[in-house]
Design an enzyme around this catalytic site. Sequence first.
Site, PDB file in Angstrom:
ATOM      1  N   HIS A  18       0.496   4.175   1.535  1.00  0.00           N
ATOM      2  CA  HIS A  18       1.538   4.914   0.828  1.00  0.00           C
ATOM      3  C   HIS A  18       0.932   6.007  -0.061  1.00  0.00           C
ATOM      4  O   HIS A  18      -0.228   5.931  -0.473  1.00  0.00           O
ATOM      5  CB  HIS A  18       2.380   3.959  -0.027  1.00  0.00           C
ATOM      6  CG  HIS A  18       1.576   3.255  -1.101  1.00  0.00           C
ATOM      7  ND1 HIS A  18       1.238   3.848  -2.297  1.00  0.00           N
ATOM      8  CD2 HIS A  18       1.026   2.017  -1.132  1.00  0.00           C
ATOM      9  CE1 HIS A  18       0.539   3.020  -3.028  1.00  0.00           C
ATOM     10  NE2 HIS A  18       0.380   1.888  -2.343  1.00  0.00           N
TER      11      HIS A  18
ATOM     12  N   GLU B 166       1.989  -5.381  -0.149  1.00  0.00           N
ATOM     13  CA  GLU B 166       0.846  -5.329  -1.066  1.00  0.00           C
ATOM     14  C   GLU B 166       0.401  -6.746  -1.430  1.00  0.00           C
ATOM     15  O   GLU B 166       1.188  -7.705  -1.336  1.00  0.00           O
ATOM     16  CB  GLU B 166       1.263  -4.573  -2.336  1.00  0.00           C
ATOM     17  CG  GLU B 166       0.222  -4.477  -3.434  1.00  0.00           C
ATOM     18  CD  GLU B 166      -0.976  -3.638  -3.027  1.00  0.00           C
ATOM     19  OE1 GLU B 166      -1.865  -4.196  -2.338  1.00  0.00           O
ATOM     20  OE2 GLU B 166      -1.037  -2.460  -3.391  1.00  0.00           O
TER      21      GLU B 166
END
Length: 213
Positions: free
Chosen positions: A4, A84
């Site tokens: 990202h 994550e």
Amino acid sequence: MVRHGQSAANFDQSIYNRIPDYRIPLTEQGLAEAAAAGEQIRRRLDGQKVCVYVSPYLRAYQTLEALKLGDLVERTMEEPRLREQDWANFQNPAEIADQKELRNAYGHFFYRFREGESGSDVYDRVSSFMETLYRHWSKPDYAPNTLLVTHGLTMRLFCMRWFHWSVEYFESLNNPGNAEVRALVGSGGSYLLDTPFEQWTTAEPGTTVLDSL
């Protein structure tokens, strides 16, 4: 694989104690980084279709949107196993900083954050995802390309699992930067990583704990 773009927490870590990690957005810089990555990915696809697996985190979805892949995307699937590393729920930045120091001393792969995960936990769920990926690839109508929109540590651990890197070699690698792209290129089951991860210390893929004694 693409990490990202810059998130609000990459810019200001105090945001962790008031916004859940999965809801932290990209910054304007992060959106621009993702747009640039999109240009790179579109060139690589060269008009071919791609199947996308995206982490359920807001910053991953915003990155995917900013890539502007349009009708090249055959299918998009949210994949929680690409999320994550879990550190905690609402995070105290000072406490996380202390734990990061402990992790640096103990090792990134095995250190488990309180109320969170270790790198080895992420490795296990990435391994489970790969089993799903193999099943999808076996379908005759699957797209010729796959894109993972995910996070830096998750990318490293995916490659560790794919290439059978040792723990010691994994520990020598840095995360990719925001919106950096890595590709597995090849065919017939034999693939190479197009751009190696940067290393902060010297190690080879087969280096083991015995070599560090």
